[in-house]
Scaffold this motif. Structure first.
Motif, PDB file in Angstrom:
ATOM      1  N   THR A   1     -12.778 -29.343  12.524  1.00 29.80           N
ATOM      2  CA  THR A   1     -12.049 -30.111  13.536  1.00 29.80           C
ATOM      3  C   THR A   1     -11.766 -31.521  13.044  1.00 29.80           C
ATOM      4  OG1 THR A   1     -13.125 -28.834  15.298  1.00 29.80           O
ATOM      5  CG2 THR A   1     -12.073 -30.896  15.932  1.00 29.80           C
ATOM      6  N   LYS A   2     -12.743 -32.129  12.369  1.00 27.24           N
ATOM      7  CA  LYS A   2     -12.530 -33.466  11.805  1.00 27.24           C
ATOM      8  C   LYS A   2     -11.493 -33.421  10.684  1.00 27.24           C
ATOM      9  CE  LYS A   2     -17.076 -35.226  13.096  1.00 27.24           C
ATOM     10  NZ  LYS A   2     -16.502 -35.893  14.277  1.00 27.24           N
ATOM     11  N   GLU A   3     -11.485 -32.324   9.928  1.00 26.49           N
ATOM     12  CA  GLU A   3     -10.479 -32.156   8.890  1.00 26.49           C
ATOM     13  C   GLU A   3      -9.087 -32.034   9.513  1.00 26.49           C
ATOM     14  OE1 GLU A   3      -9.535 -29.302   4.998  1.00 26.49           O
ATOM     15  OE2 GLU A   3     -11.317 -28.939   6.219  1.00 26.49           O
ATOM     16  N   LEU A   4      -9.008 -31.326  10.639  1.00 26.06           N
ATOM     17  CA  LEU A   4      -7.738 -31.238  11.371  1.00 26.06           C
ATOM     18  C   LEU A   4      -7.237 -32.619  11.755  1.00 26.06           C
ATOM     19  CD1 LEU A   4      -7.734 -28.396  14.089  1.00 26.06           C
ATOM     20  CD2 LEU A   4      -6.204 -28.653  12.142  1.00 26.06           C
TER      21      LEU A   4
ATOM     22  N   SER B   1     -12.654 -33.314  18.526  1.00 27.22           N
ATOM     23  CA  SER B   1     -13.517 -33.827  17.466  1.00 27.22           C
ATOM     24  C   SER B   1     -14.819 -34.397  18.026  1.00 27.22           C
ATOM     25  CB  SER B   1     -12.772 -34.903  16.665  1.00 27.22           C
ATOM     26  OG  SER B   1     -13.538 -35.350  15.577  1.00 27.22           O
ATOM     27  N   SER B   2     -14.729 -35.049  19.183  1.00 25.36           N
ATOM     28  CA  SER B   2     -15.924 -35.644  19.790  1.00 25.36           C
ATOM     29  C   SER B   2     -16.840 -34.600  20.418  1.00 25.36           C
ATOM     30  CB  SER B   2     -15.517 -36.680  20.844  1.00 25.36           C
ATOM     31  OG  SER B   2     -14.921 -36.052  21.975  1.00 25.36           O
ATOM     32  N   GLU B   3     -16.284 -33.440  20.760  1.00 32.39           N
ATOM     33  CA  GLU B   3     -17.061 -32.399  21.453  1.00 32.39           C
ATOM     34  C   GLU B   3     -17.592 -31.316  20.508  1.00 32.39           C
ATOM     35  OE1 GLU B   3     -17.803 -32.033  24.656  1.00 32.39           O
ATOM     36  OE2 GLU B   3     -16.559 -33.498  25.692  1.00 32.39           O
ATOM     37  N   ALA B   4     -17.018 -31.191  19.336  1.00 36.86           N
ATOM     38  CA  ALA B   4     -17.306 -30.045  18.462  1.00 36.86           C
ATOM     39  C   ALA B   4     -18.776 -29.930  18.080  1.00 36.86           C
ATOM     40  CB  ALA B   4     -16.437 -30.120  17.205  1.00 36.86           C
TER      41      ALA B   4
ATOM     42  N   LEU C   1     -21.067 -28.141  20.785  1.00 40.55           N
ATOM     43  CA  LEU C   1     -20.672 -26.858  21.382  1.00 40.55           C
ATOM     44  C   LEU C   1     -21.827 -25.862  21.349  1.00 40.55           C
ATOM     45  CD1 LEU C   1     -17.102 -26.020  19.990  1.00 40.55           C
ATOM     46  CD2 LEU C   1     -17.695 -26.677  22.335  1.00 40.55           C
ATOM     47  N   ALA C   2     -21.876 -25.019  22.375  1.00 38.66           N
ATOM     48  CA  ALA C   2     -22.883 -23.951  22.419  1.00 38.66           C
ATOM     49  C   ALA C   2     -22.370 -22.772  21.602  1.00 38.66           C
ATOM     50  CB  ALA C   2     -23.139 -23.537  23.867  1.00 38.66           C
ATOM     51  N   HIS C   3     -22.371 -22.952  20.291  1.00 34.90           N
ATOM     52  CA  HIS C   3     -21.827 -21.938  19.385  1.00 34.90           C
ATOM     53  C   HIS C   3     -22.605 -21.991  18.075  1.00 34.90           C
ATOM     54  CE1 HIS C   3     -18.956 -19.654  16.979  1.00 34.90           C
ATOM     55  NE2 HIS C   3     -18.295 -19.350  18.088  1.00 34.90           N
ATOM     56  N   PRO C   4     -23.002 -20.847  17.525  1.00 37.15           N
ATOM     57  CA  PRO C   4     -23.799 -20.850  16.293  1.00 37.15           C
ATOM     58  C   PRO C   4     -23.053 -21.404  15.076  1.00 37.15           C
ATOM     59  CG  PRO C   4     -23.147 -18.608  16.908  1.00 37.15           C
ATOM     60  CD  PRO C   4     -22.814 -19.478  18.067  1.00 37.15           C
ATOM     61  N   GLU C   5     -21.723 -21.445  15.130  1.00 38.08           N
ATOM     62  CA  GLU C   5     -20.934 -21.975  14.020  1.00 38.08           C
ATOM     63  C   GLU C   5     -20.471 -23.407  14.283  1.00 38.08           C
ATOM     64  OE1 GLU C   5     -20.438 -20.442  11.162  1.00 38.08           O
ATOM     65  OE2 GLU C   5     -21.518 -18.658  11.834  1.00 38.08           O
ATOM     66  N   ARG C   6     -21.187 -24.120  15.149  1.00 39.27           N
ATOM     67  CA  ARG C   6     -20.695 -25.446  15.563  1.00 39.27           C
ATOM     68  C   ARG C   6     -20.614 -26.446  14.402  1.00 39.27           C
ATOM     69  NH1 ARG C   6     -25.496 -24.948  18.343  1.00 39.27           N
ATOM     70  NH2 ARG C   6     -27.245 -26.183  17.568  1.00 39.27           N
ATOM     71  N   ASN C   7     -21.489 -26.333  13.403  1.00 36.51           N
ATOM     72  CA  ASN C   7     -21.399 -27.261  12.271  1.00 36.51           C
ATOM     73  C   ASN C   7     -20.104 -27.044  11.489  1.00 36.51           C
ATOM     74  OD1 ASN C   7     -23.865 -28.471  12.845  1.00 36.51           O
ATOM     75  ND2 ASN C   7     -25.026 -27.094  11.509  1.00 36.51           N
TER      76      ASN C   7
END
Length: 210
Positions: A128-131, A110-113, A116-122
């Protein structure tokens, strides 16, 4: 919704659940827990698909083996037939042990998401927070199931997680994020399977109907 508002909302929902859950029977508690565990597994699968949409080929080579998951040492049934032979309190302890083992790893994810170097990071960050919220809710629910079952044994396995970083470079962080998530997805399926067996037993269904 801001992070503070989201947390307040999650806590409010949990408090309402605690207030209303005392009069709920075991069957209904297990039904609610099964719905939550099913949501966890579905959400982790959706997150995996999001990551796979833009995952570097080198990441497949760098990905650690499943045996490196921090929960791999836990002795668990391999399939439903084996799970059906395990006593209810032991099966519940396995589900609770797995769930507890993911408290710190999910906090790290959750702290790293968001970085992330990823276009879908949002999207990844939001899911991840929902998880994390759902695993907290499920954990609280399983505590109620434990007390409702009246088990005299609270034998939870310790599965420590010692990592506090996903790596220094963007590729390593993305690969390790994906690896941890794949471990959680595998474990969430186990938790879901165990709870569905418990729900089936509580409803007095024949084993072949489970």
């Amino acid at each position: 919704m801001t992070q503070g508002s989201r947390l307040y909302f999650a806590l409010t929902v949990l408090m309402c659940a605690f207030v209303s859950i005392n009069g709920v029977g075991l069957n209904d508690l297990l039904e609610r827990a099964s719905q939550l565990s099913d949501k966890l597994h579905s959400l982790s699968t959706s997150l995996t698909n999001d990551l796979d949409s833009h995952f570097p080929p080198v990441g497949r080579v760098m990905m650690p083996r499943p045996s490196m998951c921090h929960t791999s040492s836990l002795q668990i049934p391999n399939d439903k037939d084996q799970a059906l032979k395990i006593p209810e309190d032991e099966l519940l302890s396995l589900a609770r042990s797995l769930l507890l083992a993911w408290s710190d790893p999910l906090a790290l994810l959750s702290s790293e998401a968001s970085s992330l170097a990823h276009p879908e990071r949002n999207t990844i960050n939001s899911k991840t927070k929902e998880l994390q919220d759902n695993i907290n809710s499920l954990g609280a629910g399983l505590e109620h199931v434990f007390h409702k079952m009246g088990s005299s044994s609270d034998n939870l396995s310790s599965l420590p997680f010692y990592t506090n970083s996903l790596g220094q470079d963007k590729t390593s962080r993305l690969v390790n994020f994906h690896f941890l998530l794949s471990c959680f997805r595998r474990d969430s399926h186990k938790i879901d399977s165990f709870l569905k067996v418990l729900r089936c037993r509580a409803a007095k269904k024949r084993p072949e109907m489970c």
